[in-house]
Scaffold this motif. Structure first.
Motif, PDB file in Angstrom:
ATOM      1  N   GLY A   1      -7.644  -2.827  11.546  1.00 11.44           N
ATOM      2  CA  GLY A   1      -8.886  -2.861  11.576  1.00 11.44           C
ATOM      3  C   GLY A   1      -9.554  -2.893  12.911  1.00 11.44           C
ATOM      4  O   GLY A   1      -8.483  -3.338  13.905  1.00 11.44           O
TER       5      GLY A   1
ATOM      6  N   PHE B   1       0.884  -1.229   0.040  1.00  9.04           N
ATOM      7  CA  PHE B   1       0.018  -0.102  -0.038  1.00  9.04           C
ATOM      8  C   PHE B   1       0.812   1.318   0.157  1.00  9.04           C
ATOM      9  O   PHE B   1       0.401   2.335   0.361  1.00  9.04           O
ATOM     10  CB  PHE B   1      -1.094   0.092   1.130  1.00  9.04           C
ATOM     11  CG  PHE B   1      -1.808  -1.296   1.150  1.00  9.04           C
ATOM     12  CD1 PHE B   1      -2.855  -1.053   0.278  1.00  9.04           C
ATOM     13  CD2 PHE B   1      -1.699  -2.427   1.917  1.00  9.04           C
ATOM     14  CE1 PHE B   1      -4.023  -2.213   0.264  1.00  9.04           C
ATOM     15  CE2 PHE B   1      -2.760  -3.059   2.163  1.00  9.04           C
ATOM     16  CZ  PHE B   1      -3.795  -3.515   1.087  1.00  9.04           C
TER      17      PHE B   1
ATOM     18  N   GLY C   1      -0.543  -6.844  10.258  1.00  6.48           N
ATOM     19  CA  GLY C   1      -1.786  -7.485   9.636  1.00  6.48           C
ATOM     20  C   GLY C   1      -2.183  -8.663  10.224  1.00  6.48           C
ATOM     21  O   GLY C   1      -1.557  -9.381  10.560  1.00  6.48           O
TER      22      GLY C   1
ATOM     23  N   GLU D   1      -2.734  -4.499  13.896  1.00 14.48           N
ATOM     24  CA  GLU D   1      -3.757  -4.450  13.030  1.00 14.48           C
ATOM     25  C   GLU D   1      -4.459  -3.118  12.654  1.00 14.48           C
ATOM     26  O   GLU D   1      -5.044  -2.470  13.711  1.00 14.48           O
ATOM     27  CB  GLU D   1      -4.646  -5.799  13.267  1.00 14.48           C
ATOM     28  CG  GLU D   1      -6.203  -5.732  12.706  1.00 14.48           C
ATOM     29  CD  GLU D   1      -6.243  -5.660  11.035  1.00 14.48           C
ATOM     30  OE1 GLU D   1      -5.231  -6.552  10.301  1.00 14.48           O
ATOM     31  OE2 GLU D   1      -7.000  -5.079  10.467  1.00 14.48           O
TER      32      GLU D   1
ATOM     33  N   PRO E   1      -3.592   1.432  12.830  1.00 12.58           N
ATOM     34  CA  PRO E   1      -2.726   1.390  11.187  1.00 12.58           C
ATOM     35  C   PRO E   1      -1.236   1.552  11.107  1.00 12.58           C
ATOM     36  O   PRO E   1      -0.762   2.811  11.893  1.00 12.58           O
ATOM     37  CB  PRO E   1      -3.632   2.418  10.350  1.00 12.58           C
ATOM     38  CG  PRO E   1      -4.327   3.230  11.370  1.00 12.58           C
ATOM     39  CD  PRO E   1      -4.359   2.471  12.769  1.00 12.58           C
ATOM     40  N   ILE E   2      -0.743   0.885  10.381  1.00 21.81           N
ATOM     41  CA  ILE E   2       0.918   1.025  10.371  1.00 21.81           C
ATOM     42  C   ILE E   2       1.111   2.182   9.346  1.00 21.81           C
ATOM     43  O   ILE E   2       0.476   2.061   8.411  1.00 21.81           O
ATOM     44  CB  ILE E   2       1.555  -0.471  10.008  1.00 21.81           C
ATOM     45  CG1 ILE E   2       1.322  -1.158  10.877  1.00 21.81           C
ATOM     46  CG2 ILE E   2       3.030   0.097   9.667  1.00 21.81           C
ATOM     47  CD1 ILE E   2       1.778  -2.706  10.665  1.00 21.81           C
TER      48      ILE E   2
ATOM     49  N   THR F   1       2.000  -8.877   6.411  1.00 26.04           N
ATOM     50  CA  THR F   1       0.732  -9.678   6.030  1.00 26.04           C
ATOM     51  C   THR F   1      -0.267  -8.893   5.724  1.00 26.04           C
ATOM     52  O   THR F   1      -1.518  -9.075   6.146  1.00 26.04           O
ATOM     53  CB  THR F   1       0.601 -10.931   6.940  1.00 26.04           C
ATOM     54  OG1 THR F   1       0.147 -10.377   8.093  1.00 26.04           O
ATOM     55  CG2 THR F   1       1.931 -11.693   7.314  1.00 26.04           C
ATOM     56  N   THR F   2      -0.228  -7.587   5.181  1.00 25.73           N
ATOM     57  CA  THR F   2      -1.349  -6.742   5.170  1.00 25.73           C
ATOM     58  C   THR F   2      -2.275  -6.947   3.865  1.00 25.73           C
ATOM     59  O   THR F   2      -3.188  -6.049   3.803  1.00 25.73           O
ATOM     60  CB  THR F   2      -1.037  -5.276   5.328  1.00 25.73           C
ATOM     61  OG1 THR F   2      -0.217  -4.957   4.212  1.00 25.73           O
ATOM     62  CG2 THR F   2      -0.256  -5.003   6.582  1.00 25.73           C
TER      63      THR F   2
ATOM     64  N   THR G   1      -3.613 -14.294   6.878  1.00 27.53           N
ATOM     65  CA  THR G   1      -2.460 -14.961   6.674  1.00 27.53           C
ATOM     66  C   THR G   1      -1.655 -14.509   8.128  1.00 27.53           C
ATOM     67  O   THR G   1      -0.986 -15.334   8.482  1.00 27.53           O
ATOM     68  CB  THR G   1      -1.788 -14.163   5.425  1.00 27.53           C
ATOM     69  OG1 THR G   1      -2.545 -14.336   4.409  1.00 27.53           O
ATOM     70  CG2 THR G   1      -0.237 -14.703   5.384  1.00 27.53           C
ATOM     71  N   GLY G   2      -2.145 -13.574   8.533  1.00 26.70           N
ATOM     72  CA  GLY G   2      -1.410 -13.069   9.839  1.00 26.70           C
ATOM     73  C   GLY G   2      -1.909 -13.756  11.042  1.00 26.70           C
ATOM     74  O   GLY G   2      -1.288 -14.210  11.774  1.00 26.70           O
TER      75      GLY G   2
ATOM     76  N   GLY H   1      -5.199 -10.378   9.014  1.00 24.93           N
ATOM     77  CA  GLY H   1      -6.265 -10.883   8.173  1.00 24.93           C
ATOM     78  C   GLY H   1      -5.887 -12.468   8.322  1.00 24.93           C
ATOM     79  O   GLY H   1      -5.414 -13.055   9.230  1.00 24.93           O
TER      80      GLY H   1
ATOM     81  N   VAL I   1      -2.965  -8.660  -0.215  1.00 24.91           N
ATOM     82  CA  VAL I   1      -2.298  -9.146  -1.513  1.00 24.91           C
ATOM     83  C   VAL I   1      -2.678  -8.234  -2.744  1.00 24.91           C
ATOM     84  O   VAL I   1      -3.840  -7.779  -2.602  1.00 24.91           O
ATOM     85  CB  VAL I   1      -2.265 -10.730  -1.559  1.00 24.91           C
ATOM     86  CG1 VAL I   1      -1.647 -11.509  -0.560  1.00 24.91           C
ATOM     87  CG2 VAL I   1      -3.804 -11.033  -1.915  1.00 24.91           C
TER      88      VAL I   1
ATOM     89  N   ILE J   1       3.290   2.062   1.697  1.00 24.62           N
ATOM     90  CA  ILE J   1       3.882   2.487   3.127  1.00 24.62           C
ATOM     91  C   ILE J   1       5.372   2.684   3.382  1.00 24.62           C
ATOM     92  O   ILE J   1       6.096   1.555   3.019  1.00 24.62           O
ATOM     93  CB  ILE J   1       3.292   1.705   4.409  1.00 24.62           C
ATOM     94  CG1 ILE J   1       1.668   1.796   4.267  1.00 24.62           C
ATOM     95  CG2 ILE J   1       3.859   1.884   5.489  1.00 24.62           C
ATOM     96  CD1 ILE J   1       0.957   0.753   5.222  1.00 24.62           C
TER      97      ILE J   1
ATOM     98  N   VAL K   1     -12.071 -22.078   6.847  1.00 26.96           N
ATOM     99  CA  VAL K   1     -11.197 -22.622   7.826  1.00 26.96           C
ATOM    100  C   VAL K   1     -10.132 -21.696   8.187  1.00 26.96           C
ATOM    101  O   VAL K   1      -9.421 -21.516   7.274  1.00 26.96           O
ATOM    102  CB  VAL K   1     -10.654 -24.070   7.636  1.00 26.96           C
ATOM    103  CG1 VAL K   1      -9.979 -24.639   8.607  1.00 26.96           C
ATOM    104  CG2 VAL K   1     -11.817 -25.083   7.155  1.00 26.96           C
TER     105      VAL K   1
END
Ligand code: NAD
Length: 392
Positions: free
Chosen positions: A196, A111, A158, A194, A227-228, A251-252, A162-163, A160, A254, A113, A342
């Protein structure tokens, strides 16, 4: 004249298209182009990134899984010359096609950053997952001489899927590293940052709160609503708050493959909005599926999320539509009904909502088993039993 179908990418979606086309015995030459000679389960990369699995546990040889009738080119796609129907490759000659299935998959998203590329690591393939593992192990080993507490601080950026799945694997691995590097008990700490306010908002409330409690009970600190804004060498910033740590894993989210913007598609985050039958507007010979496609969901009016499950369903639809085009029949629109979600929390735990209504909810050790079944099933769907058994 026999038509040529070029399938780009040997991930879940690309392999599945090839498998469906060969099952349908389409009258066409099929060429699969993939950067590596192996397929890897991208949903299990986080396990390799912390060393709970080896690359061989989550990958198999593509040639061995393909029928002899399919041509495999192992090379990197650099761009697509869409006007002249040619795929440009890094090492080999261009490949001409009549029909194209673009399933080139995802890359990590920063993003824009500041400092992300320089000071953090992300994983989107086997090599980058191994690089994360090497960095963690090198930094922890360095503590013996540096005595720098930040060498024991892991920051996961992050929360999500993945995180969160990465955090679950870390819980499993940390006692191992503590012994291996003779570190003080409880010395390795993990903070997850994170943006959110809510963690795992896509899951029913009781499952997401159970997952958060599981992680925090195991010592993970989760900072939601944070937020980072910048990543520095040895710290992550959220506005004025600084989180120190020499192991920073990003991991924020893809985006699609960079080949998309390099090929002149109209795109956003390297995703191309496709028609309901998964073809590209004004390019009726091109299908885009998986992480490079923004596929409209006619029911919600939004785009489907980019998950392995949906990519595999899109592959089925693209293969049927290709068979229809070759036969001179009309194409069909893509429809998807989820079998559920899952989210693992390490090898022995997790949360799962089976069917989108969340009718069946699982949490705890049963989910570890469920995830193994889902993973085995996806390998089974892509390859043959022998590859599945060999990869376990
Ligand atoms: P994601 O987009 O799902 O999650 C990224 C998270 O990072 C979000 O919670 C977002 O709020 C946060 N974030 C973004 N910018 C931030 C910032 N500046 N600071 C702090 N936090 C920030 O991405 P993902 O987890 O990499 O997953 C990618 C895709 O793969 C998704 O579609 C996901 O559903 C899918 N996936 C599914 C599974 C599963 O089903 N078990 C597992 C892994 C990935």
């Amino acid at each position: 004249m026999v038509k040529t179908i070029a399938v780009l990418g040997g991930g879940y979606a690309g392999l599945r298209v090839v498998k469906c086309l060969t099952h349908k015995k389409v009258d066409a030459r099929i060429i699969l182009i993939n950067k590596n000679k192996y397929h890897y389960e991208s949903t299990q990369l986080h396990e390799v990134a912390v060393g709970n699995k080896e690359p061989s546990d989550i990958s198999f040889d593509i040639r061995a899984a393909l029928p002899d009738s399919v041509d495999l080119i192992v090379d990197a796609v650099t761009s697509i010359d869409r006007e002249n129907h040619r795929v440009m490759l890094q090492e080999s000659d261009p490949v001409e096609y009549d029909y194209l299935v673009n399933a080139l998959g995802f890359e990590s998203e920063s993003f824009g950053i500041k400092g992300v590329a320089e000071h953090s690591l992300s994983f989107n393939d086997i090599d980058s997952a191994l690089a994360v593992r090497a960095h963690i192990e090198r930094t922890l080993a360095r503590y013996a001489t540096s005595h720098d507490q930040n060498d024991l601080h892991i920051l996961v950026c992050g929360a999500g899927f993945t995180g969160i799945e990465l955090l679950g694997e870390l819980i499993e691995r940390i006692p191992e590293w503590t012994r291996q590097y003779s570190l003080p008990e409880g010395g390795i700490t993990v903070d997850c940052i994170e943006a959110g306010k809510k963690i795992l908002p896509m899951l029913p409330e009781n499952l997401s709160s159970w997952a958060v409690k599981y992680l925090t009970d195991h010592g993970i600190k989760i900072h939601s609503g944070t937020p980072i804004t910048e990543v520095r060498a040895g710290s992550v910033l959220s506005n004025d708050t600084e989180f120190p740590g020499n192991i920073i894993i990003w991991t924020t989210g893809v985006q699609g493959s960079h080949v998309i913007c390099d090929s002149g598609y109209s795109q956003k985050r390297n995703r191309v909005v496709v028609e309901n039958d998964l073809r590209v507007k004004d390019h009726p010979d091109e299908f885009l599926i998986g992480d490079v496609a923004a596929v409209p969901d006619p029911d919600s009016g939004r785009f489907y999320p980019t998950t392995a499950q949906i990519a595999v369903a899109q592959a089925d639809c693209a293969a049927s539509n290709l068979a229809a085009l070759l036969d001179g029949r009309p194409t069909s629109d893509f429809h998807f009904s989820s079998v559920g979600t899952v989210c693992s929390l390490g090898p022995g735990s997790g949360v799962a909502a089976i069917d989108e209504l969340g009718h069946w909810k699982f949490k705890g050790h049963k989910v570890g088993l469920l995830k193994r079944i889902v993973n085995d099933r996806s390998v089974l769907e892509l390859a043959h039993v022998k590859e599945m058994l060999a990869s376990r």
